[in-house]
Design an enzyme around this catalytic site. Structure first.
Site, PDB file in Angstrom:
ATOM      1  N   ASN A  15       0.746  -1.059  -0.090  1.00 59.39           N
ATOM      2  CA  ASN A  15      -0.066  -0.008  -0.063  1.00 59.39           C
ATOM      3  C   ASN A  15       0.929   1.375  -0.004  1.00 59.39           C
ATOM      4  O   ASN A  15       1.657   1.350   0.794  1.00 59.39           O
ATOM      5  CB  ASN A  15      -1.101  -0.176   1.133  1.00 59.39           C
ATOM      6  N   HIS A  18       0.895   6.291   1.846  1.00 60.35           N
ATOM      7  CA  HIS A  18       1.712   7.135   2.611  1.00 60.35           C
ATOM      8  C   HIS A  18       2.900   7.761   2.075  1.00 60.35           C
ATOM      9  O   HIS A  18       3.414   8.559   2.606  1.00 60.35           O
ATOM     10  CB  HIS A  18       1.912   6.487   3.991  1.00 60.35           C
ATOM     11  N   ARG A  57      -7.345  12.601   0.688  1.00 63.25           N
ATOM     12  CA  ARG A  57      -6.255  12.715   1.713  1.00 63.25           C
ATOM     13  C   ARG A  57      -4.786  12.428   1.412  1.00 63.25           C
ATOM     14  O   ARG A  57      -3.847  13.123   1.613  1.00 63.25           O
ATOM     15  CB  ARG A  57      -6.235  12.691   3.286  1.00 63.25           C
ATOM     16  N   HIS A  58      -4.592  11.244   0.750  1.00 67.15           N
ATOM     17  CA  HIS A  58      -3.527  10.963   0.032  1.00 67.15           C
ATOM     18  C   HIS A  58      -3.606  10.500  -1.439  1.00 67.15           C
ATOM     19  O   HIS A  58      -3.186  11.378  -2.105  1.00 67.15           O
ATOM     20  CB  HIS A  58      -2.873   9.541   0.698  1.00 67.15           C
ATOM     21  N   GLU A  78      -8.525   0.289  -3.061  1.00 68.63           N
ATOM     22  CA  GLU A  78      -9.538   0.352  -2.010  1.00 68.63           C
ATOM     23  C   GLU A  78     -10.441   1.421  -2.229  1.00 68.63           C
ATOM     24  O   GLU A  78      -9.952   2.527  -2.550  1.00 68.63           O
ATOM     25  CB  GLU A  78      -8.571   0.398  -0.597  1.00 68.63           C
ATOM     26  N   THR A 109      -8.317   3.219   8.226  1.00 63.83           N
ATOM     27  CA  THR A 109      -9.583   2.300   8.316  1.00 63.83           C
ATOM     28  C   THR A 109      -9.689   1.413   9.738  1.00 63.83           C
ATOM     29  O   THR A 109      -9.105   0.421  10.008  1.00 63.83           O
ATOM     30  CB  THR A 109      -9.558   1.299   7.117  1.00 63.83           C
ATOM     31  N   GLU A 159     -10.798  -9.655   2.775  1.00 66.40           N
ATOM     32  CA  GLU A 159      -9.542  -9.148   3.423  1.00 66.40           C
ATOM     33  C   GLU A 159      -9.455  -9.286   4.960  1.00 66.40           C
ATOM     34  O   GLU A 159     -10.720  -8.405   5.537  1.00 66.40           O
ATOM     35  CB  GLU A 159      -8.835  -7.856   2.727  1.00 66.40           C
TER      36      GLU A 159
HETATM   37  N1  PXP Z   1      -5.560  -3.547   3.824  1.00 62.87           N
HETATM   38  C1  PXP Z   1      -6.604  -2.475   3.930  1.00 62.87           C
HETATM   39  C2  PXP Z   1      -7.918  -2.924   3.467  1.00 62.87           C
HETATM   40  C3  PXP Z   1      -6.416  -1.000   4.437  1.00 62.87           C
HETATM   41  O1  PXP Z   1      -7.299  -0.061   4.350  1.00 62.87           O
HETATM   42  C4  PXP Z   1      -5.203  -0.771   4.714  1.00 62.87           C
HETATM   43  C5  PXP Z   1      -4.869   0.500   5.291  1.00 62.87           C
HETATM   44  O2  PXP Z   1      -5.087   1.444   4.482  1.00 62.87           O
HETATM   45  C6  PXP Z   1      -4.138  -1.940   4.620  1.00 62.87           C
HETATM   46  C7  PXP Z   1      -4.406  -2.912   4.337  1.00 62.87           C
HETATM   47  C8  PXP Z   1      -2.848  -1.536   5.249  1.00 62.87           C
HETATM   48  O3  PXP Z   1      -2.549  -1.094   6.404  1.00 62.87           O
HETATM   49  P1  PXP Z   1      -1.016  -0.598   7.133  1.00 62.87           P
HETATM   50  O4  PXP Z   1      -0.939   0.621   6.296  1.00 62.87           O
HETATM   51  O5  PXP Z   1      -1.558  -0.411   8.488  1.00 62.87           O
HETATM   52  O6  PXP Z   1      -0.253  -1.783   6.724  1.00 62.87           O
END
Ligand code: PXP
Length: 264
Positions: A15, A18, A57-58, A78, A109, A159
């Site tokens: 992901n 960030h 926001r991102h 997502e 989330t 998930e």
């Molecule tokens: N999976 C889903 C569905 C999420 O919403 C997120 C956070 O955006 C993640 C995985 C990844 O989480 P993390 O950034 O805490 O690793």
């Protein structure tokens, strides 16, 4: 002797939200999340995950377009199950979409979807996305009633939200961690028995990713915040390689226990 089912490989979805958070902190174009996506793809990621939030926001709309056009790795987008996001998804057509709950005031989330109470709202969105050939997953807690509700929507994948387990591990709440772990193990087996592919994510670090890779029914982890944080210290490519190695150690431990082989 019966034939052993091969244990599937575990995919790493990264992901990159960030990286976009960091870019947006200053405006402008750097660091570019698309460059990060290509880098992690080159370092062992199997998918790129990006969350297009209502408040942008991102990740922003043009990031999704560029991730699809420029990056050599499948995108798992997502999104909340809203009309706006469904329209965007049907135009963009990413290969996979994970539907998540979204509250404006949350920092991340915070929980899974309530698939039971939201059945009627989710059904047309899931159907429209599936008709467009998109693989839909639902981000849910590991509770059996939620998994049964996901099965009623005929989604190919869920998930499992690992946030509560990871928080309990990090905060040293051993009894809570054990309870959450048992729920994930049970939920993964239950979903798999219903024919649903099982993914997991949220709050994972090297240690928790290694441990959760020992659950044979889980075939994909989605990980973001920890890796972008680690990138500050070791670089993004190295953080991805270490994560891949942690997951492979977990899978290897499972295989040693099961006396089985990884499926090629
Ligand atoms: N999976 C889903 C569905 C999420 O919403 C997120 C956070 O955006 C993640 C995985 C990844 O989480 P993390 O950034 O805490 O690793």
């Amino acid at each position: 002797m019966g034939k052993l089912n091969p244990i599937p490989k575990i995919r790493l979805g990264i992901n990159i939200d960030h990286v976009a958070t960091l870019r947006n902190a200053r405006g402008g174009t750097r660091p570019d999340p698309i460059r990060a996506a290509q880098l992690v793809a080159d370092c062992g990621a199997d998918n790129i995950t990006a969350h297009l939030r209502e408040d942008r926001r991102h990740i922003r709309d043009d990031d999704i377009a560029r991730l699809l056009a420029e990056v050599d790795c499948p995108l798992n987008m997502e999104m909340a199950a809203t009309d706006e996001m469904t329209d965007i998804a049907l135009k963009a057509r990413p290969p996979a979409i994970c539907l998540v709950p979204e509250r404006r005031e949350e920092r991340t989330t915070e929980g899974g979807l309530d698939v039971i109470s939201q059945h009627n709202a989710l059904a047309p969105v899931v159907a429209a996305l599936a008709d467009a050939g998109i693989e839909v997953s639902l981000f849910i807690g590991a509770e059996r009633p939620q998994i049964e509700a996901a099965a009623r929507l005929a989604v190919p994948a869920i998930e499992i939200h690992t946030g509560s387990w990871c928080d309990a591990v990090i905060e040293g709440r051993a009894a809570d961690a054990e309870k959450e772990w048992r729920a994930i193990v049970d939920g993964a087996a239950f979903a798999h028995a219903l024919g649903i592919e099982v993914h997991a994510g949220h709050g994972l670090n090297y240690a928790t990713a290694e441990k959760i890779s020992t659950i044979p029914e889980i075939v994909e982890l989605n990980i973001g915040h920890f890796l972008v944080g680690e990138a500050v210290f070791v670089g993004l490519g190295e953080s991805v390689r270490r994560m891949r190695a942690a997951m492979d150690r977990g899978r290897a431990a499972l295989i040693a226990r099961a006396g089985d082989r990884i499926a090629s």
